[in-house]
Design a protein around this motif. Structure first.
Motif, PDB file in Angstrom:
ATOM      1  N   VAL A  11       0.846  -1.203   0.000  1.00 45.60           N
ATOM      2  CA  VAL A  11       0.000   0.000   0.000  1.00 45.60           C
ATOM      3  C   VAL A  11       0.876   1.246   0.000  1.00 45.60           C
ATOM      4  O   VAL A  11       0.594   2.221  -0.697  1.00 45.60           O
ATOM      5  CB  VAL A  11      -0.959  -0.020   1.220  1.00 45.60           C
ATOM      6  CG1 VAL A  11      -1.646   1.319   1.395  1.00 45.60           C
ATOM      7  CG2 VAL A  11      -1.991  -1.123   1.051  1.00 45.60           C
ATOM      8  N   THR A  12       1.944   1.214   0.755  1.00 46.60           N
ATOM      9  CA  THR A  12       2.869   2.360   0.782  1.00 46.60           C
ATOM     10  C   THR A  12       3.483   2.592  -0.584  1.00 46.60           C
ATOM     11  O   THR A  12       3.590   3.743  -1.040  1.00 46.60           O
ATOM     12  CB  THR A  12       3.975   2.110   1.822  1.00 46.60           C
ATOM     13  OG1 THR A  12       3.377   1.864   3.087  1.00 46.60           O
ATOM     14  CG2 THR A  12       4.904   3.300   1.917  1.00 46.60           C
ATOM     15  N   PHE A  13       3.882   1.521  -1.274  1.00 47.91           N
ATOM     16  CA  PHE A  13       4.431   1.673  -2.621  1.00 47.91           C
ATOM     17  C   PHE A  13       3.392   2.232  -3.586  1.00 47.91           C
ATOM     18  O   PHE A  13       3.731   2.984  -4.498  1.00 47.91           O
ATOM     19  CB  PHE A  13       4.971   0.348  -3.146  1.00 47.91           C
ATOM     20  CG  PHE A  13       6.292  -0.059  -2.559  1.00 47.91           C
ATOM     21  CD1 PHE A  13       7.179   0.876  -2.065  1.00 47.91           C
ATOM     22  CD2 PHE A  13       6.657  -1.391  -2.505  1.00 47.91           C
ATOM     23  CE1 PHE A  13       8.393   0.507  -1.524  1.00 47.91           C
ATOM     24  CE2 PHE A  13       7.871  -1.775  -1.965  1.00 47.91           C
ATOM     25  CZ  PHE A  13       8.741  -0.824  -1.472  1.00 47.91           C
ATOM     26  N   ALA A  14       2.130   1.893  -3.401  1.00 49.92           N
ATOM     27  CA  ALA A  14       1.080   2.408  -4.281  1.00 49.92           C
ATOM     28  C   ALA A  14       0.949   3.926  -4.141  1.00 49.92           C
ATOM     29  O   ALA A  14       0.677   4.628  -5.119  1.00 49.92           O
ATOM     30  CB  ALA A  14      -0.243   1.730  -3.960  1.00 49.92           C
ATOM     31  N   PHE A  15       1.136   4.437  -2.939  1.00 53.49           N
ATOM     32  CA  PHE A  15       1.050   5.884  -2.726  1.00 53.49           C
ATOM     33  C   PHE A  15       2.243   6.634  -3.321  1.00 53.49           C
ATOM     34  O   PHE A  15       2.153   7.827  -3.576  1.00 53.49           O
ATOM     35  CB  PHE A  15       0.955   6.211  -1.234  1.00 53.49           C
ATOM     36  CG  PHE A  15      -0.355   5.822  -0.613  1.00 53.49           C
ATOM     37  CD1 PHE A  15      -1.563   6.113  -1.226  1.00 53.49           C
ATOM     38  CD2 PHE A  15      -0.379   5.153   0.595  1.00 53.49           C
ATOM     39  CE1 PHE A  15      -2.769   5.750  -0.656  1.00 53.49           C
ATOM     40  CE2 PHE A  15      -1.575   4.785   1.185  1.00 53.49           C
ATOM     41  CZ  PHE A  15      -2.777   5.090   0.554  1.00 53.49           C
ATOM     42  N   LEU A  16       3.354   5.954  -3.517  1.00 53.60           N
ATOM     43  CA  LEU A  16       4.564   6.607  -4.014  1.00 53.60           C
ATOM     44  C   LEU A  16       4.597   6.729  -5.532  1.00 53.60           C
ATOM     45  O   LEU A  16       5.468   7.403  -6.071  1.00 53.60           O
ATOM     46  CB  LEU A  16       5.802   5.848  -3.530  1.00 53.60           C
ATOM     47  CG  LEU A  16       6.030   5.847  -2.024  1.00 53.60           C
ATOM     48  CD1 LEU A  16       7.233   4.972  -1.672  1.00 53.60           C
ATOM     49  CD2 LEU A  16       6.248   7.265  -1.517  1.00 53.60           C
ATOM     50  N   ASN A  17       3.689   6.065  -6.238  1.00 55.01           N
ATOM     51  CA  ASN A  17       3.648   6.094  -7.704  1.00 55.01           C
ATOM     52  C   ASN A  17       5.003   5.750  -8.328  1.00 55.01           C
ATOM     53  O   ASN A  17       5.567   6.511  -9.101  1.00 55.01           O
ATOM     54  CB  ASN A  17       3.174   7.459  -8.218  1.00 55.01           C
ATOM     55  CG  ASN A  17       1.733   7.707  -7.910  1.00 55.01           C
ATOM     56  OD1 ASN A  17       0.926   6.777  -7.850  1.00 55.01           O
ATOM     57  ND2 ASN A  17       1.376   8.966  -7.699  1.00 55.01           N
TER      58      ASN A  17
ATOM     59  N   ILE B 153       7.736  -3.385 -10.073  1.00 55.78           N
ATOM     60  CA  ILE B 153       8.373  -4.648 -10.469  1.00 55.78           C
ATOM     61  C   ILE B 153       9.839  -4.716 -10.051  1.00 55.78           C
ATOM     62  O   ILE B 153      10.248  -5.684  -9.395  1.00 55.78           O
ATOM     63  CB  ILE B 153       8.199  -4.894 -11.982  1.00 55.78           C
ATOM     64  CG1 ILE B 153       6.721  -4.989 -12.353  1.00 55.78           C
ATOM     65  CG2 ILE B 153       8.959  -6.144 -12.418  1.00 55.78           C
ATOM     66  CD1 ILE B 153       5.972  -6.127 -11.707  1.00 55.78           C
ATOM     67  N   PRO B 154      10.691  -3.731 -10.385  1.00 60.51           N
ATOM     68  CA  PRO B 154      12.093  -3.853  -9.966  1.00 60.51           C
ATOM     69  C   PRO B 154      12.264  -3.840  -8.442  1.00 60.51           C
ATOM     70  O   PRO B 154      13.139  -4.521  -7.903  1.00 60.51           O
ATOM     71  CB  PRO B 154      12.798  -2.652 -10.588  1.00 60.51           C
ATOM     72  CG  PRO B 154      11.761  -1.825 -11.220  1.00 60.51           C
ATOM     73  CD  PRO B 154      10.474  -2.563 -11.209  1.00 60.51           C
TER      74      PRO B 154
ATOM     75  N   CYS C  79      10.060  -5.034  -6.197  1.00 62.23           N
ATOM     76  CA  CYS C  79       9.653  -6.354  -5.692  1.00 62.23           C
ATOM     77  C   CYS C  79      10.717  -7.413  -5.983  1.00 62.23           C
ATOM     78  O   CYS C  79      10.992  -8.267  -5.133  1.00 62.23           O
ATOM     79  CB  CYS C  79       8.317  -6.766  -6.299  1.00 62.23           C
ATOM     80  SG  CYS C  79       6.932  -5.837  -5.653  1.00 62.23           S
ATOM     81  N   VAL C  80      11.305  -7.360  -7.160  1.00 63.18           N
ATOM     82  CA  VAL C  80      12.346  -8.332  -7.506  1.00 63.18           C
ATOM     83  C   VAL C  80      13.557  -8.152  -6.594  1.00 63.18           C
ATOM     84  O   VAL C  80      14.097  -9.128  -6.059  1.00 63.18           O
ATOM     85  CB  VAL C  80      12.737  -8.206  -8.997  1.00 63.18           C
ATOM     86  CG1 VAL C  80      13.984  -9.006  -9.307  1.00 63.18           C
ATOM     87  CG2 VAL C  80      11.581  -8.650  -9.875  1.00 63.18           C
ATOM     88  N   SER C  81      13.977  -6.905  -6.387  1.00 58.43           N
ATOM     89  CA  SER C  81      15.149  -6.680  -5.533  1.00 58.43           C
ATOM     90  C   SER C  81      14.862  -7.066  -4.086  1.00 58.43           C
ATOM     91  O   SER C  81      15.719  -7.666  -3.419  1.00 58.43           O
ATOM     92  CB  SER C  81      15.616  -5.230  -5.624  1.00 58.43           C
ATOM     93  OG  SER C  81      14.630  -4.358  -5.116  1.00 58.43           O
ATOM     94  N   ILE C  82      13.677  -6.754  -3.575  1.00 62.57           N
ATOM     95  CA  ILE C  82      13.315  -7.150  -2.212  1.00 62.57           C
ATOM     96  C   ILE C  82      13.296  -8.674  -2.100  1.00 62.57           C
ATOM     97  O   ILE C  82      13.809  -9.238  -1.135  1.00 62.57           O
ATOM     98  CB  ILE C  82      11.952  -6.542  -1.807  1.00 62.57           C
ATOM     99  CG1 ILE C  82      12.077  -5.042  -1.607  1.00 62.57           C
ATOM    100  CG2 ILE C  82      11.413  -7.204  -0.542  1.00 62.57           C
ATOM    101  CD1 ILE C  82      10.754  -4.335  -1.391  1.00 62.57           C
ATOM    102  N   GLY C  83      12.732  -9.354  -3.092  1.00 63.68           N
ATOM    103  CA  GLY C  83      12.678 -10.810  -3.072  1.00 63.68           C
ATOM    104  C   GLY C  83      14.050 -11.452  -3.108  1.00 63.68           C
ATOM    105  O   GLY C  83      14.340 -12.384  -2.351  1.00 63.68           O
ATOM    106  N   VAL C  84      14.927 -10.947  -3.982  1.00 57.56           N
ATOM    107  CA  VAL C  84      16.271 -11.524  -4.108  1.00 57.56           C
ATOM    108  C   VAL C  84      17.076 -11.291  -2.830  1.00 57.56           C
ATOM    109  O   VAL C  84      17.711 -12.213  -2.303  1.00 57.56           O
ATOM    110  CB  VAL C  84      16.997 -10.938  -5.341  1.00 57.56           C
ATOM    111  CG1 VAL C  84      18.469 -11.275  -5.340  1.00 57.56           C
ATOM    112  CG2 VAL C  84      16.333 -11.429  -6.615  1.00 57.56           C
ATOM    113  N   ILE C  85      17.037 -10.076  -2.309  1.00 56.26           N
ATOM    114  CA  ILE C  85      17.805  -9.771  -1.096  1.00 56.26           C
ATOM    115  C   ILE C  85      17.272 -10.557   0.096  1.00 56.26           C
ATOM    116  O   ILE C  85      18.043 -11.105   0.888  1.00 56.26           O
ATOM    117  CB  ILE C  85      17.796  -8.253  -0.824  1.00 56.26           C
ATOM    118  CG1 ILE C  85      18.608  -7.542  -1.898  1.00 56.26           C
ATOM    119  CG2 ILE C  85      18.336  -7.936   0.562  1.00 56.26           C
ATOM    120  CD1 ILE C  85      18.475  -6.034  -1.897  1.00 56.26           C
TER     121      ILE C  85
END
Length: 109
Positions: A38-44, A48-49, A51-57
Protein backbone atom coordinates in the motif's frame (compact mmCIF):
# COMPACT_ATOMS: atom_id res chain seq x y z
CA UNK A 1 12.67 -14.49 22.83
CA UNK A 2 14.67 -13.46 25.86
CA UNK A 3 12.45 -15.43 28.26
CA UNK A 4 12.65 -18.54 26.08
CA UNK A 5 16.44 -18.26 25.92
CA UNK A 6 16.75 -17.91 29.69
CA UNK A 7 14.38 -20.79 30.47
CA UNK A 8 16.33 -23.96 31.18
CA UNK A 9 14.29 -26.57 29.34
CA UNK A 10 15.83 -29.88 28.40
CA UNK A 11 12.98 -30.37 25.92
CA UNK A 12 14.13 -29.26 22.48
CA UNK A 13 10.65 -29.57 20.97
CA UNK A 14 10.34 -25.78 20.91
CA UNK A 15 12.45 -25.64 17.74
CA UNK A 16 9.67 -27.25 15.69
CA UNK A 17 6.70 -25.24 14.49
CA UNK A 18 3.29 -26.80 14.25
CA UNK A 19 0.72 -25.89 11.58
CA UNK A 20 -1.08 -23.38 13.81
CA UNK A 21 2.13 -21.42 14.44
CA UNK A 22 3.04 -21.50 10.75
CA UNK A 23 -0.37 -20.13 9.75
CA UNK A 24 -0.18 -17.33 12.34
CA UNK A 25 3.35 -16.39 11.23
CA UNK A 26 2.36 -16.42 7.56
CA UNK A 27 -0.63 -14.16 8.27
CA UNK A 28 1.60 -11.72 10.17
CA UNK A 29 4.09 -11.69 7.29
CA UNK A 30 1.31 -11.14 4.77
CA UNK A 31 -0.06 -8.18 6.74
CA UNK A 32 3.43 -6.65 6.77
CA UNK A 33 3.75 -7.17 3.02
CA UNK A 34 0.30 -5.62 2.51
CA UNK A 35 1.36 -2.50 4.40
CA UNK A 36 4.50 -2.18 2.28
CA UNK A 37 2.50 -2.71 -0.92
CA UNK A 38 0.00 0.00 0.00
CA UNK A 39 2.87 2.36 0.78
CA UNK A 40 4.43 1.67 -2.62
CA UNK A 41 1.08 2.41 -4.28
CA UNK A 42 1.05 5.88 -2.73
CA UNK A 43 4.56 6.61 -4.01
CA UNK A 44 3.65 6.09 -7.70
CA UNK A 45 6.80 4.12 -8.50
CA UNK A 46 7.54 1.17 -10.76
CA UNK A 47 6.88 -1.76 -8.45
CA UNK A 48 8.37 -4.65 -10.47
CA UNK A 49 12.09 -3.85 -9.97
CA UNK A 50 11.51 -3.07 -6.30
CA UNK A 51 9.65 -6.35 -5.69
CA UNK A 52 12.35 -8.33 -7.51
CA UNK A 53 15.15 -6.68 -5.53
CA UNK A 54 13.32 -7.15 -2.21
CA UNK A 55 12.68 -10.81 -3.07
CA UNK A 56 16.27 -11.52 -4.11
CA UNK A 57 17.81 -9.77 -1.10
CA UNK A 58 15.37 -11.42 1.32
CA UNK A 59 16.11 -14.85 -0.16
CA UNK A 60 19.87 -14.34 0.04
CA UNK A 61 19.83 -13.04 3.62
CA UNK A 62 17.51 -15.84 4.78
CA UNK A 63 19.58 -18.47 2.98
CA UNK A 64 22.83 -17.22 4.49
CA UNK A 65 21.16 -17.03 7.91
CA UNK A 66 20.05 -20.65 7.66
CA UNK A 67 23.54 -21.76 6.64
CA UNK A 68 25.15 -19.87 9.51
CA UNK A 69 22.49 -21.14 11.92
CA UNK A 70 23.13 -24.76 10.94
CA UNK A 71 26.87 -24.35 11.47
CA UNK A 72 26.98 -22.45 14.76
CA UNK A 73 23.37 -22.43 15.94
CA UNK A 74 23.75 -25.13 18.57
CA UNK A 75 26.68 -23.31 20.17
CA UNK A 76 25.23 -19.80 20.27
CA UNK A 77 21.49 -20.60 20.39
CA UNK A 78 20.65 -18.94 23.72
CA UNK A 79 22.98 -15.97 23.19
CA UNK A 80 21.56 -15.34 19.72
CA UNK A 81 18.00 -15.38 21.07
CA UNK A 82 18.89 -12.93 23.83
CA UNK A 83 20.67 -10.58 21.41
CA UNK A 84 17.78 -10.86 18.92
CA UNK A 85 15.27 -10.05 21.66
CA UNK A 86 17.28 -7.02 22.78
CA UNK A 87 17.53 -5.79 19.18
CA UNK A 88 13.76 -6.15 18.71
CA UNK A 89 13.12 -4.21 21.93
CA UNK A 90 15.48 -1.44 20.80
CA UNK A 91 13.79 -1.26 17.38
CA UNK A 92 10.40 -1.01 19.09
CA UNK A 93 11.64 1.75 21.40
CA UNK A 94 13.06 3.61 18.40
CA UNK A 95 9.74 3.42 16.57
CA UNK A 96 7.90 4.53 19.71
CA UNK A 97 10.33 7.42 20.08
CA UNK A 98 9.93 8.53 16.47
CA UNK A 99 6.16 8.60 16.70
CA UNK A 100 5.68 10.04 20.17
CA UNK A 101 8.94 11.79 21.10
CA UNK A 102 8.44 10.49 24.67
CA UNK A 103 11.89 9.00 25.14
CA UNK A 104 13.79 11.98 23.74
CA UNK A 105 11.89 14.30 26.10
CA UNK A 106 13.03 12.22 29.08
CA UNK A 107 16.70 12.64 28.29
CA UNK A 108 18.58 15.74 27.30
CA UNK A 109 20.70 15.07 24.22
Amino acid sequence: MIVEAIKDDDNDNSTYLDNKELIILSIATSIDALAVGVTFAFLNIDIIPICVSIGVITFLVCFIGVLIGKKIGSVFKNYAQIIGGIILILIGLNILNEHTQIISNLFIF
